[in-house]
Design a protein around this motif. Structure first.
Motif, PDB file in Angstrom:
ATOM      1  N   TRP A  56      -1.719   1.420  -4.683  1.00 35.97           N
ATOM      2  CA  TRP A  56      -1.350   0.028  -4.429  1.00 35.97           C
ATOM      3  C   TRP A  56      -0.113  -0.346  -5.234  1.00 35.97           C
ATOM      4  CZ3 TRP A  56      -3.961  -2.651  -0.742  1.00 35.97           C
ATOM      5  CH2 TRP A  56      -5.223  -2.154  -0.359  1.00 35.97           C
TER       6      TRP A  56
ATOM      7  N   GLU B 197      -2.775   6.291  -1.009  1.00 31.92           N
ATOM      8  CA  GLU B 197      -4.062   5.831  -1.518  1.00 31.92           C
ATOM      9  C   GLU B 197      -3.894   4.826  -2.653  1.00 31.92           C
ATOM     10  OE1 GLU B 197      -7.059   6.677  -0.149  1.00 31.92           O
ATOM     11  OE2 GLU B 197      -5.727   7.543   1.359  1.00 31.92           O
TER      12      GLU B 197
ATOM     13  N   ARG C 137       0.855  -1.187   0.000  1.00 32.64           N
ATOM     14  CA  ARG C 137       0.000   0.000   0.000  1.00 32.64           C
ATOM     15  C   ARG C 137       0.885   1.228   0.000  1.00 32.64           C
ATOM     16  NH1 ARG C 137      -4.901   2.013  -1.327  1.00 32.64           N
ATOM     17  NH2 ARG C 137      -6.297   2.473   0.380  1.00 32.64           N
TER      18      ARG C 137
ATOM     19  N   ILE D  50      -6.821  -4.726  -9.350  1.00 33.80           N
ATOM     20  CA  ILE D  50      -6.811  -3.520  -8.528  1.00 33.80           C
ATOM     21  C   ILE D  50      -7.184  -2.322  -9.392  1.00 33.80           C
ATOM     22  CG2 ILE D  50      -5.444  -2.122  -6.942  1.00 33.80           C
ATOM     23  CD1 ILE D  50      -3.448  -4.480  -6.794  1.00 33.80           C
TER      24      ILE D  50
ATOM     25  N   GLY E 228     -10.632  -0.733  -5.514  1.00 33.25           N
ATOM     26  CA  GLY E 228      -9.623  -1.328  -4.648  1.00 33.25           C
ATOM     27  C   GLY E 228      -9.176  -2.695  -5.147  1.00 33.25           C
TER      28      GLY E 228
END
Length: 485
Positions: free
Chosen positions: A208, A206, A203, A236, A241
């Motif tokens: 990935w 915000e 992470r 993703i 998400g």
């Protein structure tokens, strides 16, 4: 011009590292940093693909180090967008020693629903079969890489979106694959059902991150979330998400045990375990299994250092840096003349004469492949005045080639395939030579009872000759599997 180092050919070499970022400004900058941290996994070439809304896809692929190619603002400015993937490589199947820029990943394909790029770590063991089939059906290949099969299989899928097409494609693929891919809006990560090669999720604010190893998360300040599971696909997007899928039949994992021994960086985490601590424990087990009277325990730098620390602690024999590595040689060097070649390993390593003179030395190394470098190091130690030289190896004898994404010599070039341990000792000209047992290696990676021969938890084919996925292409070429016992 790029020249491979002629003095570093006596190690098994991981062929690829992959990295991807979504949901952050200038994603290419983070990918370049991540690939720099993964440079140990592939130092021949690297590439980055990005996507920016309103601009589209951009890519750059180059030979050599990431630091030499992807650190200038001019390069990064031409790779805009919040979504990017990258790849570092050695030569893959079919192109060892003869790589062209078209073989450098990530690979890109334009489909009816939009473009997609993929970066692959591993090796497809049925790539030649797939390639023949695809060419007969009209596919036109642009590279010699096995990884390009995935793009062509995706193109022939009838599924309506790219993640589903990727599932279709990868169900046809055999072997080992950790894939990082991207569309215009999605970052995708997939591991093969056995989970042979690593892949982790992180992470970053915000956004990935997907990476071959956790050490690459550290360099960009990303938080390690978890490993992608064997047989898992994560899709993703900024809007939704992380979505997890399991498109393959679930089977027990067989992670590559040599990642613990050598491939991964010691500051990475594998299976919840520190790679450094695992390697230190390998040294502990090695000392228990192969005791010897000596004056100093010296690592062969740098890969033998953690095991040497463990060996010294368990044996009570002092640890010492008897060999110093030239940190500035890297893998590129001046074009080698015959005179320079004759200098051999001395260009890379130097013995601390004052330390080893008159001493009985235990040299700890991670592996013996061809044995050529081990012989030269032994000669250097004796030339410096050592009284005895004993080799202790932090892996079992490497007697079988790897077909799952590692650059391995043919079997007849592997010393352990041709000689017994005593014969190898004589060939190397050392006072003793001992390897850790396969059970001892399993204990060091956390399997208290050692290796279960009926259901081993790791891929250890390079030691055992037991391949968890049949290497179809190699068998078709005449490779003989280990006879059933």
């Amino acid at each position: 011009m790029f020249f491979s180092n002629p003095f570093d050919d006596d190690k098994l070499r991981e062929e690829c590292g992959v990295f991807g970022v979504i949901g952050t400004a200038e994603a290419a900058s983070f990918v370049a940093l991540g690939l720099h941290a993964l440079q140990h996994r592939g130092q021949e070439a690297g590439g980055i693909v990005t996507h920016a809304p309103g601009i589209g896809f951009n890519s750059d692929r180059r030979f050599g180090y990431i630091r030499d190619n992807f650190t200038s603002q001019d390069v990064i400015r031409n790779l805009p967008g919040p979504l990017a993937i990258g790849h570092v490589r050695y030569s893959t199947a079919g192109s060892k020693g003869n790589t062209q820029i078209r073989d450098v990943q990530p690979f890109f394909g334009e489909f009816s629903m939009g473009g997609a790029a993929i970066a692959h770590n591993g090796n497809i063991t049925n790539a030649e079969e797939l390639r023949r089939e695809l060419i007969e059906r009209g596919s036109i290949f642009q590279s010699s890489s096995d990884s390009e099969c995935i793009i062509h299989l995706m193109a022939r899928s009838l599924q309506k979106d790219i993640p589903e097409r990727m599932k279709d494609a990868l169900r046809r693929v055999e072997g080992a694959f950790s894939v990082v891919a991207m569309t215009r809006t999605k970052l995708i990560g997939v591991r093969d059902p056995l989970g042979v090669r690593p892949l982790v999720l992180g992470r970053l604010g915000e956004g990935w991150v997907l990476s071959s190893e956790t050490c690459a998360l550290d360099i960009i300040g990303a938080e390690f979330i978890r490993e992608i599971e064997p047989g898992e696909m994560v899709v993703i997007s900024e809007a939704e998400g992380v979505k997890s899928h399991f498109p393959f039949t679930r089977v027990p994992g067989r992670f590559c045990i040599f990642e613990h021994v050598y491939f991964s960086r010691p500051d990475s985490i594998l299976g919840g375990r520190s790679v450094y601590e695992t390697r230190r424990q390998i040294g502990v087990e090695l000392a228990r299994e192969t005791p010897i009277e000596a004056d100093l325990v010296c690592p062969v730098p740098d890969s033998g250092t953690p095991a040497a620390v463990g060996f010294a602690a368990e044996s009570g024999i002092p640890f010492a840096l008897g060999i110093t590595r030239n940190q500035y040689m890297g893998r590129t060097f001046i074009e080698p003349t015959e005179q320079i070649r004759n200098m051999g390993v001395r260009l890379k390593l130097n013995v601390n004469r004052a330390l080893v003179r008159g001493k009985r030395i235990i040299l700890v190394d991670d592996s013996v492949v061809r044995g050529t470098t081990s012989r030269k190091i032994k000669e250097m130690i004796l030339d410096a005045g050592a009284a005895e030289v004993h080799f202790r190896i932090a892996s079992p004898p490497t007697a079988w080639p790897c077909f799952y994404g590692v650059d391995t010599p043919d079997r007849d070039k592997l010393l352990a395939a041709r000689m017994s341990e005593d014969e190898m000792c004589d060939y190397l000209g050392v006072d003793s030579l001992k390897f850790i047992s396969l059970d001892g290696l399993y204990r060091a990676v956390g399997e208290a009872e050692g290796r279960d021969p009926a259901a081993p938890r790791y891929c250890d084919a390079c030691f055992s000759g037991e391949y968890p996925v049949k290497p179809v292409d190699m068998i078709n070429r005449g490779f003989e599997l280990k006879a059933a016992e």
